[in-house]
Design a protein around this motif. Structure first.
Motif, PDB file in Angstrom:
ATOM      1  N   GLY A  79       0.525  -1.295   0.780  1.00  6.20           N
ATOM      2  CA  GLY A  79      -0.064   0.068   0.507  1.00  6.20           C
ATOM      3  C   GLY A  79       0.992   1.580   0.022  1.00  6.20           C
ATOM      4  N   ILE A  80       0.442   2.509   0.457  1.00 11.14           N
ATOM      5  CA  ILE A  80       1.283   3.683   0.650  1.00 11.14           C
ATOM      6  C   ILE A  80       2.331   3.404   1.820  1.00 11.14           C
ATOM      7  CG2 ILE A  80       0.564   5.897   0.907  1.00 11.14           C
ATOM      8  CD1 ILE A  80      -1.641   5.497   0.280  1.00 11.14           C
ATOM      9  N   LYS A  81       3.377   3.354   1.355  1.00 10.25           N
ATOM     10  CA  LYS A  81       4.186   3.518   2.175  1.00 10.25           C
ATOM     11  C   LYS A  81       4.455   4.852   3.263  1.00 10.25           C
ATOM     12  CE  LYS A  81       9.635   2.883   2.750  1.00 10.25           C
ATOM     13  NZ  LYS A  81       9.640   4.244   3.440  1.00 10.25           N
ATOM     14  N   THR A  82       4.305   4.495   4.746  1.00  9.91           N
ATOM     15  CA  THR A  82       4.350   5.427   5.888  1.00  9.91           C
ATOM     16  C   THR A  82       5.695   5.102   6.957  1.00  9.91           C
ATOM     17  OG1 THR A  82       3.386   4.203   7.308  1.00  9.91           O
ATOM     18  CG2 THR A  82       1.989   5.146   5.545  1.00  9.91           C
ATOM     19  N   ASP A  83       5.780   5.712   7.330  1.00 13.74           N
ATOM     20  CA  ASP A  83       6.757   5.485   8.625  1.00 13.74           C
ATOM     21  C   ASP A  83       6.045   5.024   9.463  1.00 13.74           C
ATOM     22  OD1 ASP A  83       5.669   7.733  10.150  1.00 13.74           O
ATOM     23  OD2 ASP A  83       7.060   9.114   9.775  1.00 13.74           O
ATOM     24  N   TYR A  84       6.859   4.666  10.849  1.00 16.12           N
ATOM     25  CA  TYR A  84       5.925   4.181  11.841  1.00 16.12           C
ATOM     26  C   TYR A  84       4.750   4.947  13.094  1.00 16.12           C
ATOM     27  CZ  TYR A  84       9.029   0.453  11.629  1.00 16.12           C
ATOM     28  OH  TYR A  84       8.926  -0.923  11.325  1.00 16.12           O
ATOM     29  N   LYS A  85       4.271   6.376  12.592  1.00 10.08           N
ATOM     30  CA  LYS A  85       3.599   7.436  12.627  1.00 10.08           C
ATOM     31  C   LYS A  85       2.213   7.177  11.301  1.00 10.08           C
ATOM     32  CE  LYS A  85       6.966   9.817  15.892  1.00 10.08           C
ATOM     33  NZ  LYS A  85       7.270  12.067  16.262  1.00 10.08           N
ATOM     34  N   GLY A  86       1.739   6.530  10.690  1.00 11.53           N
ATOM     35  CA  GLY A  86       1.620   6.879  10.028  1.00 11.53           C
ATOM     36  C   GLY A  86       1.593   8.089   8.587  1.00 11.53           C
ATOM     37  N   LYS A  87       3.263   8.605   8.676  1.00 14.94           N
ATOM     38  CA  LYS A  87       3.085   9.492   7.716  1.00 14.94           C
ATOM     39  C   LYS A  87       3.873   9.190   6.797  1.00 14.94           C
ATOM     40  CE  LYS A  87       6.029  11.980  10.370  1.00 14.94           C
ATOM     41  NZ  LYS A  87       7.038  12.775  11.279  1.00 14.94           N
ATOM     42  N   THR A  88       3.390  10.019   5.064  1.00 10.12           N
ATOM     43  CA  THR A  88       3.744   9.243   4.192  1.00 10.12           C
ATOM     44  C   THR A  88       4.822  10.658   3.867  1.00 10.12           C
ATOM     45  OG1 THR A  88       2.318  11.094   2.978  1.00 10.12           O
ATOM     46  CG2 THR A  88       1.466   8.463   3.421  1.00 10.12           C
ATOM     47  N   ASN A  89       5.755   9.986   2.651  1.00  8.90           N
ATOM     48  CA  ASN A  89       6.813  11.507   2.363  1.00  8.90           C
ATOM     49  C   ASN A  89       5.907  13.013   1.452  1.00  8.90           C
ATOM     50  OD1 ASN A  89       5.441  10.035  -0.142  1.00  8.90           O
ATOM     51  ND2 ASN A  89       7.310  10.464  -1.095  1.00  8.90           N
ATOM     52  N   ILE A  90       4.772  12.723   1.560  1.00 16.30           N
ATOM     53  CA  ILE A  90       4.489  13.897   0.964  1.00 16.30           C
ATOM     54  C   ILE A  90       4.120  14.705   2.218  1.00 16.30           C
ATOM     55  CG2 ILE A  90       1.925  15.144   0.470  1.00 16.30           C
ATOM     56  CD1 ILE A  90       2.102  12.781  -1.657  1.00 16.30           C
ATOM     57  N   GLU A  91       4.245  15.582   2.848  1.00  8.60           N
ATOM     58  CA  GLU A  91       4.008  16.818   4.065  1.00  8.60           C
ATOM     59  C   GLU A  91       2.303  16.645   4.145  1.00  8.60           C
ATOM     60  OE1 GLU A  91       4.907  17.715   7.938  1.00  8.60           O
ATOM     61  OE2 GLU A  91       6.396  16.585   6.046  1.00  8.60           O
ATOM     62  N   GLY A  92       1.622  16.459   5.615  1.00  9.22           N
ATOM     63  CA  GLY A  92       0.167  16.519   5.723  1.00  9.22           C
ATOM     64  C   GLY A  92      -0.552  15.376   5.354  1.00  9.22           C
ATOM     65  N   LEU A  93       0.560  14.145   4.648  1.00 10.85           N
ATOM     66  CA  LEU A  93      -0.838  13.351   4.030  1.00 10.85           C
ATOM     67  C   LEU A  93      -0.259  11.959   5.424  1.00 10.85           C
ATOM     68  CD1 LEU A  93      -2.715  11.911   2.669  1.00 10.85           C
ATOM     69  CD2 LEU A  93      -0.938  11.298   0.931  1.00 10.85           C
ATOM     70  N   TYR A  94      -1.347  11.870   5.595  1.00 16.12           N
ATOM     71  CA  TYR A  94      -0.997  10.607   6.380  1.00 16.12           C
ATOM     72  C   TYR A  94      -1.602   9.310   6.140  1.00 16.12           C
ATOM     73  CZ  TYR A  94       0.178  13.909   9.682  1.00 16.12           C
ATOM     74  OH  TYR A  94       1.097  14.779  10.247  1.00 16.12           O
ATOM     75  N   CYS A  95      -1.453   7.901   6.728  1.00 16.75           N
ATOM     76  CA  CYS A  95      -1.848   6.742   5.683  1.00 16.75           C
ATOM     77  C   CYS A  95      -2.231   5.935   6.818  1.00 16.75           C
ATOM     78  CB  CYS A  95      -1.846   6.724   4.305  1.00 16.75           C
ATOM     79  SG  CYS A  95      -2.394   5.097   3.596  1.00 16.75           S
ATOM     80  N   CYS A  96      -3.179   4.923   7.272  1.00 12.91           N
ATOM     81  CA  CYS A  96      -3.534   3.611   8.241  1.00 12.91           C
ATOM     82  C   CYS A  96      -4.292   2.720   7.739  1.00 12.91           C
ATOM     83  CB  CYS A  96      -3.735   4.368   9.377  1.00 12.91           C
ATOM     84  SG  CYS A  96      -5.334   4.973   9.912  1.00 12.91           S
ATOM     85  N   GLY A  97      -4.259   1.671   8.138  1.00 14.70           N
ATOM     86  CA  GLY A  97      -5.491   0.835   7.803  1.00 14.70           C
ATOM     87  C   GLY A  97      -5.089  -0.054   6.552  1.00 14.70           C
ATOM     88  N   GLU A  98      -5.815  -0.601   5.747  1.00 14.16           N
ATOM     89  CA  GLU A  98      -5.005  -1.487   4.694  1.00 14.16           C
ATOM     90  C   GLU A  98      -4.708  -0.999   3.566  1.00 14.16           C
ATOM     91  OE1 GLU A  98      -7.635  -4.845   3.594  1.00 14.16           O
ATOM     92  OE2 GLU A  98      -8.273  -5.935   5.215  1.00 14.16           O
ATOM     93  N   ALA A  99      -5.106   0.221   3.854  1.00 15.14           N
ATOM     94  CA  ALA A  99      -4.347   0.762   2.504  1.00 15.14           C
ATOM     95  C   ALA A  99      -3.096   1.440   2.441  1.00 15.14           C
ATOM     96  CB  ALA A  99      -5.320   2.242   2.152  1.00 15.14           C
ATOM     97  N   ALA A 100      -2.171   1.130   3.628  1.00 13.33           N
ATOM     98  CA  ALA A 100      -1.141   1.497   3.629  1.00 13.33           C
ATOM     99  C   ALA A 100      -0.061   0.379   4.330  1.00 13.33           C
ATOM    100  CB  ALA A 100      -0.496   2.397   5.616  1.00 13.33           C
ATOM    101  N   ALA A 101       1.305   0.496   3.766  1.00 11.17           N
ATOM    102  CA  ALA A 101       2.128  -0.144   4.199  1.00 11.17           C
ATOM    103  C   ALA A 101       2.997   0.268   5.351  1.00 11.17           C
ATOM    104  CB  ALA A 101       3.044  -0.114   2.985  1.00 11.17           C
ATOM    105  N   THR A 102       2.640   0.211   6.541  1.00 13.23           N
ATOM    106  CA  THR A 102       2.925  -0.052   8.029  1.00 13.23           C
ATOM    107  C   THR A 102       4.052  -0.611   7.834  1.00 13.23           C
ATOM    108  OG1 THR A 102       2.059  -0.800   9.429  1.00 13.23           O
ATOM    109  CG2 THR A 102       1.140   1.595   8.508  1.00 13.23           C
ATOM    110  N   GLY A 103       4.798  -1.632   7.527  1.00 15.41           N
ATOM    111  CA  GLY A 103       5.592  -2.718   8.336  1.00 15.41           C
ATOM    112  C   GLY A 103       5.323  -3.944   9.119  1.00 15.41           C
ATOM    113  N   ALA A 104       3.883  -3.719   9.376  1.00 13.98           N
ATOM    114  CA  ALA A 104       3.386  -4.498  10.191  1.00 13.98           C
ATOM    115  C   ALA A 104       3.269  -5.648   9.750  1.00 13.98           C
ATOM    116  CB  ALA A 104       1.990  -3.302  11.026  1.00 13.98           C
ATOM    117  N   HIS A 105       3.108  -5.562   8.461  1.00 15.65           N
ATOM    118  CA  HIS A 105       2.430  -7.122   7.586  1.00 15.65           C
ATOM    119  C   HIS A 105       4.147  -7.493   6.532  1.00 15.65           C
ATOM    120  CE1 HIS A 105      -1.362  -7.330   9.238  1.00 15.65           C
ATOM    121  NE2 HIS A 105      -1.107  -5.714   8.383  1.00 15.65           N
ATOM    122  N   GLY A 106       4.405  -8.862   6.849  1.00 10.00           N
ATOM    123  CA  GLY A 106       4.806  -8.957   5.705  1.00 10.00           C
ATOM    124  C   GLY A 106       4.387  -9.957   3.975  1.00 10.00           C
ATOM    125  N   ALA A 107       4.916 -11.102   4.035  1.00  8.77           N
ATOM    126  CA  ALA A 107       4.292 -11.221   2.542  1.00  8.77           C
ATOM    127  C   ALA A 107       2.861 -11.855   3.037  1.00  8.77           C
ATOM    128  CB  ALA A 107       5.325 -12.395   2.226  1.00  8.77           C
TER     129      ALA A 107
END
Length: 276
Positions: A79-107
């Motif tokens: 999904g949309i790559k985020t850091d461990y605070k849900g922040k993307t590389n676009i300032e002010g844009l956050y993402c969480c849930g199944e739309a995000a690639a937070t690192g909590a899941h693997g393959a």
């Protein structure tokens, strides 16, 4: 699944689904049968009350009947790559849930963790926004406004380029159905270079069509979003020449830790990798 995996029907979902697809292809069928007739009815009523109710509405009895089942797409790895605070590389844009690639899941997605992941990252996002609101930053606001104006200018340019297609009225309902079928058949559970190439040709043809853009029709907007996600999935699946978790390549059936124990990151037309 008995004889296919030590845990039989309780095997990981990707293994169960792959075996279902193989059996369906071998039999020329679009389903297999779920047999729960050997399970005590009292146990079924406790564990699966909603399923029992829905089956009853359709004249079926989970205790007595064989139930037709087939795989269906209902979640997304990555999904949309985020850091461990849900922040993307676009300032002010956050993402969480199944739309995000937070690192909590693997393959493969960790079952039953999706709700908790959304709650945890939703809270982290809230705390980060709250902190920023307390630290009013004029420079940050100006940067955000500049970004919005840039997007608006780009949209105006695209609108002028696409204006000659304004009179076309694509059959979005049919196109959406075609895309769903192609993604299931060509990019679904079992895929290879040729099937991915064929699906990519369909997606590229339509995603580059001017008549889809600068329209107010919700169905057209959703179709463009579907094409965008489809293109990313096809690109990543084509690059990863191995099989891992829910990603199964018929032409590369084995896991390759030496070359592919890493994440694929797609940004515009560029590809990046991050080691696990």
């Amino acid at each position: 699944m008995v004889g296919r995996h030590p845990r039989a029907e309780l095997a990981p979902r990707d293994i169960v689904v792959k075996e279902m697809i193989r059996v369906m292809d071998k039999c020329g069928s679009n389903h297999v049968y779920l047999d729960a007739t050997h399970i005590p009815e009292s146990h079924l009523k406790i564990r699966f009350p909603n399923i029992i109710s829905k089956l009853r509405e359709n004249g079926l009895n989970l205790k007595k009947d064989l139930i037709k089942v087939s795989p269906a797409e209902h979640y997304l790895n990555g999904g949309i790559k985020t850091d461990y605070k849900g922040k993307t590389n676009i300032e002010g844009l956050y993402c969480c849930g199944e739309a995000a690639a937070t690192g909590a899941h693997g393959a493969n997605r960790l079952a039953s963790n999706s709700l908790m992941e959304g709650l945890v990252y939703g809270w982290k996002i809230y705390k980060d926004i709250e902190k920023k609101l307390k630290q009013k930053n004029t420079g940050y606001e100006n940067k955000t406004i500049e970004g919005i104006n840039k997007l608006l200018d780009e949209a105006k340019i695209k609108k002028r380029k696409a204006s000659k297609f304004d009179d076309k009225k694509p059959d979005i309902k049919t196109l959406t159905s075609d895309l769903k079928n192609i993604m299931t058949r060509k990019v679904g559970i079992l895929r290879d270079a040729q099937s991915l190439k064929e699906a990519g040709e369909f997606v590229d043809f339509h995603i580059n069509s001017g008549y889809l853009y600068n329209k107010k029709d919700k169905n057209i907007l959703e179709f463009v979003n579907m094409l965008t996600v489809a293109r990313l999935i096809i690109k990543a699946a084509s690059l990863r020449e191995e099989s891992r978790g829910t990603h199964q390549r018929n032409d590369f059936p084995k896991k390759d830790d030496k070359n592919w124990k890493k994440h694929i990151i797609l940004k515009q037309n560029k590809v990046y990798f991050k080691d696990v």
